[in-house]
Design a protein around this motif. Structure first.
Motif, PDB file in Angstrom:
ATOM      1  N   ILE A 163      19.600  36.693  95.288  1.00  0.00           N
ATOM      2  CA  ILE A 163      20.643  37.535  95.292  1.00  0.00           C
ATOM      3  C   ILE A 163      21.302  37.615  93.882  1.00  0.00           C
ATOM      4  CG2 ILE A 163      22.969  37.871  96.040  1.00  0.00           C
ATOM      5  CD1 ILE A 163      21.247  38.500  98.121  1.00  0.00           C
ATOM      6  N   ASP A 164      21.342  36.463  93.040  1.00  0.00           N
ATOM      7  CA  ASP A 164      21.864  36.549  91.772  1.00  0.00           C
ATOM      8  C   ASP A 164      20.749  36.043  90.623  1.00  0.00           C
ATOM      9  OD1 ASP A 164      23.457  36.197  89.630  1.00  0.00           O
ATOM     10  OD2 ASP A 164      24.526  34.298  90.203  1.00  0.00           O
ATOM     11  N   PRO A 165      19.774  37.000  90.394  1.00  0.00           N
ATOM     12  CA  PRO A 165      18.703  36.427  89.564  1.00  0.00           C
ATOM     13  C   PRO A 165      18.926  36.237  88.058  1.00  0.00           C
ATOM     14  CG  PRO A 165      18.245  38.718  89.897  1.00  0.00           C
ATOM     15  CD  PRO A 165      19.429  38.244  90.760  1.00  0.00           C
ATOM     16  N   GLY A 166      20.045  36.862  87.586  1.00  0.00           N
ATOM     17  CA  GLY A 166      20.163  36.910  86.285  1.00  0.00           C
ATOM     18  C   GLY A 166      19.656  37.916  85.321  1.00  0.00           C
ATOM     19  N   LEU A 167      18.366  37.814  85.197  1.00  0.00           N
ATOM     20  CA  LEU A 167      17.542  38.855  84.767  1.00  0.00           C
ATOM     21  C   LEU A 167      16.433  39.489  85.631  1.00  0.00           C
ATOM     22  CD1 LEU A 167      16.293  36.915  81.420  1.00  0.00           C
ATOM     23  CD2 LEU A 167      18.466  38.572  81.815  1.00  0.00           C
ATOM     24  N   ILE A 168      16.235  40.857  85.405  1.00  0.00           N
ATOM     25  CA  ILE A 168      15.377  41.479  86.154  1.00  0.00           C
ATOM     26  C   ILE A 168      14.604  42.174  85.413  1.00  0.00           C
ATOM     27  CG2 ILE A 168      16.653  41.610  88.313  1.00  0.00           C
ATOM     28  CD1 ILE A 168      17.039  44.518  87.676  1.00  0.00           C
ATOM     29  N   PHE A 169      13.053  42.401  85.999  1.00  0.00           N
ATOM     30  CA  PHE A 169      11.999  43.403  85.356  1.00  0.00           C
ATOM     31  C   PHE A 169      11.944  44.562  86.016  1.00  0.00           C
ATOM     32  CE2 PHE A 169      11.466  39.010  84.279  1.00  0.00           C
ATOM     33  CZ  PHE A 169      10.885  38.779  82.765  1.00  0.00           C
ATOM     34  N   LYS A 170      12.141  45.735  85.335  1.00  0.00           N
ATOM     35  CA  LYS A 170      12.235  47.072  85.840  1.00  0.00           C
ATOM     36  C   LYS A 170      10.826  47.976  85.682  1.00  0.00           C
ATOM     37  CE  LYS A 170      17.043  47.998  85.667  1.00  0.00           C
ATOM     38  NZ  LYS A 170      18.083  49.000  85.126  1.00  0.00           N
ATOM     39  N   ALA A 171      10.402  48.585  86.448  1.00  0.00           N
ATOM     40  CA  ALA A 171       9.389  49.477  86.274  1.00  0.00           C
ATOM     41  C   ALA A 171       9.438  50.708  87.099  1.00  0.00           C
ATOM     42  CB  ALA A 171       7.792  48.620  86.696  1.00  0.00           C
ATOM     43  N   THR A 172       9.077  52.017  86.821  1.00  0.00           N
ATOM     44  CA  THR A 172       9.171  53.388  87.633  1.00  0.00           C
ATOM     45  C   THR A 172       7.950  53.785  87.747  1.00  0.00           C
ATOM     46  OG1 THR A 172       9.717  54.330  85.266  1.00  0.00           O
ATOM     47  CG2 THR A 172      11.443  53.413  86.259  1.00  0.00           C
ATOM     48  N   PHE A 173       8.022  54.993  88.121  1.00  0.00           N
ATOM     49  CA  PHE A 173       6.504  55.592  88.520  1.00  0.00           C
ATOM     50  C   PHE A 173       6.009  56.102  87.309  1.00  0.00           C
ATOM     51  CE2 PHE A 173       4.615  59.892  89.087  1.00  0.00           C
ATOM     52  CZ  PHE A 173       3.660  59.516  90.179  1.00  0.00           C
ATOM     53  N   LYS A 174       6.615  56.280  86.157  1.00  0.00           N
ATOM     54  CA  LYS A 174       5.990  56.675  84.955  1.00  0.00           C
ATOM     55  C   LYS A 174       5.019  55.593  84.446  1.00  0.00           C
ATOM     56  CE  LYS A 174       9.668  56.197  81.459  1.00  0.00           C
ATOM     57  NZ  LYS A 174      10.409  56.767  80.719  1.00  0.00           N
ATOM     58  N   HIS A 175       5.819  54.128  84.465  1.00  0.00           N
ATOM     59  CA  HIS A 175       5.150  53.060  84.242  1.00  0.00           C
ATOM     60  C   HIS A 175       3.654  52.575  84.974  1.00  0.00           C
ATOM     61  CE1 HIS A 175       9.201  52.292  82.646  1.00  0.00           C
ATOM     62  NE2 HIS A 175       8.770  52.173  81.734  1.00  0.00           N
ATOM     63  N   TYR A 176       3.835  52.881  86.345  1.00  0.00           N
ATOM     64  CA  TYR A 176       2.656  52.762  87.158  1.00  0.00           C
ATOM     65  C   TYR A 176       1.748  53.671  86.965  1.00  0.00           C
ATOM     66  CZ  TYR A 176       5.810  49.549  89.984  1.00  0.00           C
ATOM     67  OH  TYR A 176       6.857  48.923  90.502  1.00  0.00           O
ATOM     68  N   VAL A 177       2.061  54.975  86.306  1.00  0.00           N
ATOM     69  CA  VAL A 177       0.804  55.968  85.923  1.00  0.00           C
ATOM     70  C   VAL A 177       0.265  55.406  84.666  1.00  0.00           C
ATOM     71  CG1 VAL A 177       0.638  58.306  85.355  1.00  0.00           C
ATOM     72  CG2 VAL A 177       1.992  57.805  87.175  1.00  0.00           C
ATOM     73  N   LEU A 178       0.973  55.170  83.951  1.00  0.00           N
ATOM     74  CA  LEU A 178       0.448  54.315  82.601  1.00  0.00           C
ATOM     75  C   LEU A 178      -0.597  53.274  82.874  1.00  0.00           C
ATOM     76  CD1 LEU A 178       0.152  54.536  79.494  1.00  0.00           C
ATOM     77  CD2 LEU A 178       2.153  53.263  79.321  1.00  0.00           C
ATOM     78  N   PHE A 179       0.132  52.563  83.852  1.00  0.00           N
ATOM     79  CA  PHE A 179      -1.066  51.277  84.355  1.00  0.00           C
ATOM     80  C   PHE A 179      -2.448  51.793  84.916  1.00  0.00           C
ATOM     81  CE2 PHE A 179      -2.589  49.266  87.966  1.00  0.00           C
ATOM     82  CZ  PHE A 179      -2.651  47.991  87.768  1.00  0.00           C
ATOM     83  N   LEU A 180      -2.118  52.909  85.552  1.00  0.00           N
ATOM     84  CA  LEU A 180      -3.472  53.420  86.206  1.00  0.00           C
ATOM     85  C   LEU A 180      -4.388  53.789  85.121  1.00  0.00           C
ATOM     86  CD1 LEU A 180      -2.010  55.462  89.384  1.00  0.00           C
ATOM     87  CD2 LEU A 180      -3.421  53.513  89.245  1.00  0.00           C
ATOM     88  N   CYS A 181      -3.816  54.474  83.993  1.00  0.00           N
ATOM     89  CA  CYS A 181      -4.663  55.061  82.998  1.00  0.00           C
ATOM     90  C   CYS A 181      -5.124  54.042  82.062  1.00  0.00           C
ATOM     91  CB  CYS A 181      -3.637  56.079  82.120  1.00  0.00           C
ATOM     92  SG  CYS A 181      -2.743  57.270  82.807  1.00  0.00           S
ATOM     93  N   SER A 182      -4.647  52.683  82.393  1.00  0.00           N
ATOM     94  CA  SER A 182      -5.113  51.756  81.658  1.00  0.00           C
ATOM     95  C   SER A 182      -6.324  50.556  82.268  1.00  0.00           C
ATOM     96  CB  SER A 182      -3.931  50.682  81.093  1.00  0.00           C
ATOM     97  OG  SER A 182      -3.047  51.415  80.567  1.00  0.00           O
ATOM     98  N   VAL A 183      -6.498  51.228  83.650  1.00  0.00           N
ATOM     99  CA  VAL A 183      -7.431  50.317  84.488  1.00  0.00           C
ATOM    100  C   VAL A 183      -8.868  50.797  84.146  1.00  0.00           C
ATOM    101  CG1 VAL A 183      -8.402  50.217  86.627  1.00  0.00           C
ATOM    102  CG2 VAL A 183      -5.893  50.511  86.412  1.00  0.00           C
TER     103      VAL A 183
END
Length: 594
Positions: free
Chosen positions: A446-466
């Motif tokens: 509930i209170d993690p302090g820091l989080i790591f964000k990712a969005t749709f465009k980041h996932y598309v870039l991931f696919l382009c790197s596979v």
């Protein structure tokens, strides 16, 4: 707060929904016995159920249609205990039609929680692949249901079976099923030892006795069931039954051994105990010259198996829980993605059940059932995610997953020792490929302090790197092309973990953290290096104001060729009591730069 539960079979719908969002303090009553009180993870969450599978299985098109409808209906969380039977064919598992549909659901703001699979403890047995999905491993719990049979000679054997005891403290005569059945019985394809039919039994002989039944090949072919054994014993007026193992199928564990029983019964999942019981019975049974039993002098009583015991035993990764590393394609080439992501309780979980269900013959007619699997762990995570979503309604699916992963436990609460994993006939220290980031800790998530964000465009870039995936394949799958021609690694995706399946020389990995604590905080970064890798961090100490983001660079240098995965972690220790853990999994192929 809508919460969708979609399941592989109709029989699992009630179970998953009740685990994720069942009412608070519901009495678990089975066969007129109260086993205690159960509550869902998020009792106030709304539930929408979409039927996409049947008792025979189902079609991917139906699952995709159900996901599409759920997104259109505005759900927030999708609990998905269904997946492919094997790694999909094609250039990449990440481009499979279901994976793409779940990516679009993520783009719409829906958190997808999926069972990792029950193919453990084999490695690369994971059946939930993509980084936009939260894949769930299963742990054991410290709750046990044990039962015992006490023989007339004082011997006692433990087994399973949530059953009532035989009456009072009286020991009842033991009788093998074949000794209290008609000698000339020819019962279709079933053997009398499996205790599946009432007709072969001689009522005057069987009544008031504990019948020794045998787990024959009838059970392996699913022509027989333990539920039918209990029903038969009740109808013929026996005092109870004990189901023993058959030497011919000794390598097989008895299926359905944790089911609830309406009559005194015990399942012996031990060949040694089964053999000893039969030796006691045979030595105390008088027979005629023809071999017919004429006097039953062996006695026994069955104890109450409905009382749970809690032994404060630390949870371990369940043997059946599927393991990483994640794979990119049907050739089982490993990927720069950590799978599973998180672990939750999945063994011997009580949850509601439809009494009209035809899905499982062991539990037909009951309102509750006790089952195990990553399918039972998954709704725990879905419900916890609903609580986080309620607390932080603006958080994205990636943020919620990050909160659960970075705050997960890797040591036990009882003993403060590292969490272990069940392997074949042994326990070993759990790795991120066994339990992801660790065992979920809801209060800290509930209170993690820091989080790591990712969005749709980041996932598309991931696919382009596979590796092995070209831009045209990505465009066909997601409708847009690759955002740039710049070389990128799959490990660049901003996840709360770092997995490198092929480290050659060195690699820079950049992560962007966001402060969600509501206060400024100073963090110190502590590294536990994987074998064969040196890791440096820039900056090693940093201050981050509330709601701000900061880039952190990890430099991984290969120091020793391992040709296997080694594990470590990066810990962000804040001065406001936040601890953020990032697991590392690295395969060093070469210390030389490419």
């Amino acid at each position: 707060m809508p919460l969708v539960t979609m399941l592989p079979l109709l029989m699992l719908m009630d179970m998953e929904a009740s685990t994720a969002a069942g009412n608070h303090q519901v009495p678990v009553i089975v066969n007129h016995f109260n086993y205690g009180y159960a509550s869902g993870m998020a009792p106030g969450a709304g539930i929408a159920v979409y039927k996409a599978m049947y008792s025979f299985g189902g079609f991917m098109s139906d699952v995709v249609a159900a996901v599409d409808q759920a997104v259109e209906d505005g759900v927030d969380i999708l609990s998905l205990s269904v997946g492919p039977a094997s790694v999909p064919t094609g250039p990449s598992a990440f481009l499979n039609v279901l994976e793409m549909q779940l990516l679009f659901a993520t783009r719409a703001g829906v958190l997808v929680v999926q069972a990792a699979g029950n193919g453990g403890p084999s490695s690369t047995s994971i059946l939930s692949f993509s980084p936009w999905i939260t894949s769930v491993a299963a742990s054991t719990t410290d709750r046990r249901y044990n039962n015992s049979i006490v023989l007339g000679n004082g011997q006692s054997f433990s087994g399973s079976g949530l059953s009532p005891p035989t009456l009072s403290e009286v020991r009842f005569p033991l009788a093998a099923a074949s000794d209290v059945c008609k000698g000339n019985t020819s019962s279709a394809l079933l053997t009398v030892e499996s205790c599946q039919e009432t007709e072969p039994f001689i009522r005057t002989l069987v009544q008031g006795k504990i019948v020794i039944c045998t787990y024959t090949f009838d059970f392996e072919s699913e022509a027989a069931s333990i539920a039918t054994v209990a029903d038969t014993i009740q109808k013929v007026g026996a005092a109870g039954f004990v189901l023993t193992m058959d030497p011919d199928i000794s390598s097989e564990k008895i299926k359905g051994a944790t089911m609830t029983l309406s009559v005194p019964g015990l399942i012996l999942n031990s060949m040694e105990a089964s053999t000893a019981l039969r030796e006691y019975y045979n030595s105390n049974t008088l027979r005629s010259r023809s071999g017919r039993a004429i006097s039953f002098r062996a006695t026994a009583k069955i104890l109450d198996g409905r009382q749970a015991s809690y032994n404060s035993q630390d949870p371990v990764v369940a043997s059946y829980s599927s393991r990483g590393p994640d794979v990119n394609n049907a050739l089982l080439d490993t990927a720069d993605v950590l799978k599973p992501n998180i672990m939750a309780p999945g063994s011997s979980i009580w949850a509601s059940w439809s009494p009209n269900s035809e899905g499982d013959q062991y539990i037909k007619g009951q309102n509750f059932a006790l089952l195990s699997g990553t399918s039972m762990a998954t709704p725990h995570i879905a419900g916890i995610a609903a609580l986080i979503k309620q607390k932080h309604p603006g958080w994205s699916p990636a943020a919620i997953t990050s909160a659960m992963m970075t705050t997960a436990d890797v040591t036990n609460g009882y003993s403060s020792t590292p969490i272990l994993a069940q392997q074949t006939n042994q326990l070993t220290p759990a790795t991120p490929f066994d339990f992801g980031a660790g065992l979920v800790n809801p209060s800290r998530a509930i209170d993690p302090g820091l989080i790591f964000k990712a969005t749709f465009k980041h996932y598309v870039l991931f696919l382009c790197s596979v590796p092995g995936v070209d831009e045209m394949s990505v465009r066909r799958a997601v409708g847009v092309g690759c955002p740039s021609k710049k070389k990128a690694w799959c490990s660049d995706l901003n996840t709360p973990s770092v997995t490198i399946s092929n480290l050659v020389g060195s690699r820079n990995v950049i992560r962007r953290v966001t402060n969600v604590a509501g206060v400024d905080e100073t963090y110190q970064v502590i590294v536990q290096e994987p074998l064969g890798v040196s890791v440096s961090v820039r900056p090693q100490v940093f201050n981050i104001i509330a709601k701000a983001s900061k880039h952190i660079t990890f430099v991984l240098n290969a120091t020793q060729t391992t040709n296997t995965y080694s594990f470590g972690e990066i810990v962000f220790q804040g001065n406001q009591n936040h601890t953020v853990r990032v697991p590392l999994a690295v395969f060093v192929s070469s210390t030389l730069h490419s």
